[in-house]
Design an enzyme around this catalytic site. Structure first.
Site, PDB file in Angstrom:
ATOM      1  N   ASP A 129       0.722  -1.137   0.163  1.00 15.26           N
ATOM      2  CA  ASP A 129      -0.041  -0.015   0.092  1.00 15.26           C
ATOM      3  C   ASP A 129       0.927   1.165  -0.066  1.00 15.26           C
ATOM      4  OD1 ASP A 129      -2.502  -1.293  -0.217  1.00 15.26           O
ATOM      5  OD2 ASP A 129      -2.595  -1.048   1.803  1.00 15.26           O
ATOM      6  N   HIS A 146      28.956   3.894 -10.391  1.00 18.06           N
ATOM      7  CA  HIS A 146      27.665   4.248  -9.678  1.00 18.06           C
ATOM      8  C   HIS A 146      27.213   3.775  -8.209  1.00 18.06           C
ATOM      9  CE1 HIS A 146      25.841   4.790 -14.105  1.00 18.06           C
ATOM     10  NE2 HIS A 146      26.369   5.664 -13.583  1.00 18.06           N
ATOM     11  N   ASP A 166      28.997  12.669  -4.724  1.00 24.25           N
ATOM     12  CA  ASP A 166      28.424  13.135  -5.842  1.00 24.25           C
ATOM     13  C   ASP A 166      26.843  13.214  -5.458  1.00 24.25           C
ATOM     14  OD1 ASP A 166      26.913  13.797  -8.216  1.00 24.25           O
ATOM     15  OD2 ASP A 166      28.247  12.244  -9.365  1.00 24.25           O
ATOM     16  N   ASP A 185      23.719  19.312  -9.383  1.00 25.27           N
ATOM     17  CA  ASP A 185      24.562  17.960  -9.687  1.00 25.27           C
ATOM     18  C   ASP A 185      26.062  18.430  -9.119  1.00 25.27           C
ATOM     19  OD1 ASP A 185      25.892  15.753 -10.127  1.00 25.27           O
ATOM     20  OD2 ASP A 185      25.110  15.800 -12.282  1.00 25.27           O
ATOM     21  N   HIS A 237      34.263   7.882 -18.313  1.00 23.18           N
ATOM     22  CA  HIS A 237      32.877   8.548 -18.847  1.00 23.18           C
ATOM     23  C   HIS A 237      33.346   9.933 -19.160  1.00 23.18           C
ATOM     24  CE1 HIS A 237      33.382  11.332 -15.227  1.00 23.18           C
ATOM     25  NE2 HIS A 237      33.885  10.440 -14.620  1.00 23.18           N
ATOM     26  N   HIS A 245      26.838  16.860 -19.123  1.00 23.87           N
ATOM     27  CA  HIS A 245      25.690  16.287 -19.662  1.00 23.87           C
ATOM     28  C   HIS A 245      24.780  17.594 -19.254  1.00 23.87           C
ATOM     29  CE1 HIS A 245      24.509  15.880 -15.313  1.00 23.87           C
ATOM     30  NE2 HIS A 245      25.494  15.132 -15.139  1.00 23.87           N
ATOM     31  N   HIS A 280      20.101  14.407 -15.790  1.00 20.33           N
ATOM     32  CA  HIS A 280      20.779  14.290 -17.192  1.00 20.33           C
ATOM     33  C   HIS A 280      19.612  14.911 -18.123  1.00 20.33           C
ATOM     34  CE1 HIS A 280      23.704  10.644 -16.348  1.00 20.33           C
ATOM     35  NE2 HIS A 280      23.834  11.707 -15.570  1.00 20.33           N
ATOM     36  N   GLU A 340      32.740  17.480 -15.380  1.00 18.08           N
ATOM     37  CA  GLU A 340      32.928  16.497 -14.324  1.00 18.08           C
ATOM     38  C   GLU A 340      34.090  15.771 -14.746  1.00 18.08           C
ATOM     39  OE1 GLU A 340      29.607  13.723 -13.440  1.00 18.08           O
ATOM     40  OE2 GLU A 340      28.514  15.050 -14.628  1.00 18.08           O
ATOM     41  N   TYR A 362      40.138   7.496 -12.070  1.00 19.32           N
ATOM     42  CA  TYR A 362      40.045   6.172 -11.151  1.00 19.32           C
ATOM     43  C   TYR A 362      40.787   5.132 -11.219  1.00 19.32           C
ATOM     44  CZ  TYR A 362      35.399   9.179 -11.880  1.00 19.32           C
ATOM     45  OH  TYR A 362      34.977   9.971 -12.109  1.00 19.32           O
ATOM     46  N   ARG A 394      36.576  12.710  -8.512  1.00 18.32           N
ATOM     47  CA  ARG A 394      35.885  13.356  -9.512  1.00 18.32           C
ATOM     48  C   ARG A 394      35.607  14.660  -9.049  1.00 18.32           C
ATOM     49  NH1 ARG A 394      32.490   9.975 -10.531  1.00 18.32           N
ATOM     50  NH2 ARG A 394      30.609  10.383  -9.156  1.00 18.32           N
ATOM     51  N   GLU A 422      33.197  18.101  -9.846  1.00 17.88           N
ATOM     52  CA  GLU A 422      31.721  18.376 -10.727  1.00 17.88           C
ATOM     53  C   GLU A 422      31.246  19.371 -10.308  1.00 17.88           C
ATOM     54  OE1 GLU A 422      28.590  15.501 -10.542  1.00 17.88           O
ATOM     55  OE2 GLU A 422      27.764  16.177 -12.438  1.00 17.88           O
TER      56      GLU A 422
HETATM   57 MG    MG Z   1      26.984  14.028 -10.572  1.00 22.45          MG
HETATM   58 ZN    ZN Z   2      26.668  14.720 -13.256  1.00 19.99          ZN
END
Ligand code: MG
Ligand code: ZN
Length: 463
Positions: free
Chosen positions: A34, A241, A258, A269, A352, A356, A363, A411, A415, A432, A434
């Site tokens: 529910d 991710h 991030d 972001d 990567h 974006h 995105h 960004e 790695y 990273r 960004e």
């Molecule tokens: Mg990000």
């Molecule tokens: Zn991003």
């Protein structure tokens, strides 16, 4: 005139005579039994209406006439689920011409659509509209013999709406700046909390920092995180991710966060990477400085009329120079910077893309390549809506030009997984950085820089 009215009028001006657009909002989604996921409206629908209730559909024709279908007033339902605007109040509150209960849509929509030749709807919007539309078209077709005009063409409204959403108006930019400010405060909070906890030798897990982020987002009025926050300690930073999980954060680790809030439908972001104890080690400093230089190169390449790919290419060049000078790649085996770029030898460390679009969706919509403008009636090329961070197939000549009012992320990252060919001191370092960049007539504005990014500033903040 509200920004929503202005957008609807502009959309109407892009239509041909006899065209009509249908824009549904998102359905509610069940999580389990529910309980539902927190409701999030569809971005296209909200962009045109500013209306947050589920079960709503907007119709708009080439004359700019609007019909809204929304939830009817219902005291019983409102006691359980909350206030409903209702079709009686919608024309005044939302400046639509007419409004009806969503329960009447199957009767009324065919009559409205029947007088039009071409129907647009967002192919990338909620898919539930498609079977309804087929139903309505079937109804209209049955009446064709009695002289009702039957629509004969379906077109993708994303072709127009994506281009509109790509150039942010004043109203959107104001919200995005606020969203970025809140996210920056949250990053600062998490950094300081991290250093304090390490100093006080407290048990510290990734989710403790996530809790600080979420608390700060919500405290400043953000409705949701714009995406699932990444809080990655040590080697976890090399998992692109990763989520905020339960790994311990210890002195000597780098922490990659991030995370960005959503404010009134707009995403921010931001990524920062910082030493858990507040002081970078030598090797961490080497890698961080390289990524920061790559980001600075990207910032310099982010100007109106430059290609979308230019910031990425600028970042890649600086990263490759760094990989050579730090001994992660070597000239004997991998050749010059040019060779490394041409043969993509950097991809074990940078896999990567650098940018974006950013907007209502993290995105955000909008083609990254040329030839898919709002004037095209052909469907978008299949590669244009691929996640740019995952693909490396967009070559420079196809890249579209940047324009004032666009917002994109910058960004770059490195790695470094353990490998015999890499100096051990760099193993498991993931960095990273960004920021969110708004293209302005003067150049570029980084709207996420309320959280520091320079090594000395981060160390000062965390001391
Ligand atoms: Mg990000
Ligand atoms: Zn991003």
């Amino acid at each position: 005139m509200t920004p929503y009215q202005q957008r609807r009028l502009f959309l109407a001006s892009q239509l041909g005579p006899g065209d009509v657009v249908i824009v549904p909002t998102a359905p509610e989604k069940s999580r389990n039994r529910d309980s539902s996921f927190p409701y999030r409206f569809d971005s296209y629908f909200y962009y045109l209406t500013g209306f947050e209730e589920p079960n709503s559909v907007l119709l708009l024709n080439d004359k700019g006439e609007t019909v809204l279908f929304c939830q009817p007033k219902d005291l019983d339902k409102e006691i359980w689920d909350g206030y409903r605007l209702g079709p009686e109040n919608a024309p005044q509150m939302l400046n639509v011409d007419r409004a009806f209960s969503i329960e009447q849509i199957d009767e009324i929509a065919p009559a409205f659509l029947g007088h039009h030749e071409c129907i647009w709807y967002p192919f990338a919007g909620p898919s539930e509209i498609k079977p309804r539309l087929e139903l309505w078209l079937g109804e209209i077709a049955k009446k064709a013999r009695s002289g009702v005009r039957v629509p004969h063409t379906l077109k993708n409204a994303c072709l127009i709406l994506d281009e509109m959403r790509l150039i942010k108006d004043h109203h959107e930019i104001e919200i995005m700046k606020k969203a970025c400010h809140i996210s920056a405060l949250a990053h600062i909070k998490a950094m300081q909390f991290c250093a304090q906890s390490i100093q006080q030798k407290k048990d510290l897990k990734e989710y403790h920092l996530e809790a600080e982020l979420l608390h700060e987002f919500r405290r400043h009025g953000s409705e949701y995180p714009a995406y699932t926050s990444i809080v990655a300690a040590g080697a976890n930073a090399c998992v692109l991710h990763y989520r905020a999980d339960k790994a311990p954060i210890v002195s000597g680790d780098l922490v990659l966060i991030d995370a960005g809030c959503e404010l009134h439908g707009y995403a921010s972001d931001i990524t920062r990477t910082f030493p858990a104890n507040g002081r970078f080690t030598g090797p961490q400093r080497d890698i961080y400085a390289c990524v920061l230089a790559a980001q600075e190169a990207a910032v310099d390449a982010t100007r109106a009329n430059r290609a979308f790919n230019d910031p990425h290419d600028a970042s890649v060049r600086v990263l490759c120079e760094g990989l050579l000078s730090l001994g992660l790649l070597n000239a004997n085996e991998h050749g010059t910077v040019e060779d490394i770029i041409e043969h993509r030898k950097y991809t074990p460390f940078y896999m990567h893309r650098t940018s974006h679009w950013l907007g209502m969706d993290v995105h955000d919509c909008g083609a990254y390549t040329k030839g898919t403008t709002s004037q095209d009636s052909t469907p978008q090329a299949p590669w244009s809506d691929l996640d740019p961070l995952k693909t490396a197939t967009l070559s420079a000549p196809q890249s579209r030009r940047l324009e004032v009012g666009m917002v994109l992320t910058l960004e770059p990252g490195l790695y470094i997984r353990p490998s015999p060919s890499v100096p051990e001191k760099y193993w498991n370092i993931g960095v990273r950085i960004e920021d969110d960049a708004l293209l302005t007539p003067e150049g570029v504005e980084l709207i996420s820089r309320d959280v520091p990014v320079q090594i000395s500033d981060i160390e000062h903040l965390m001391s």
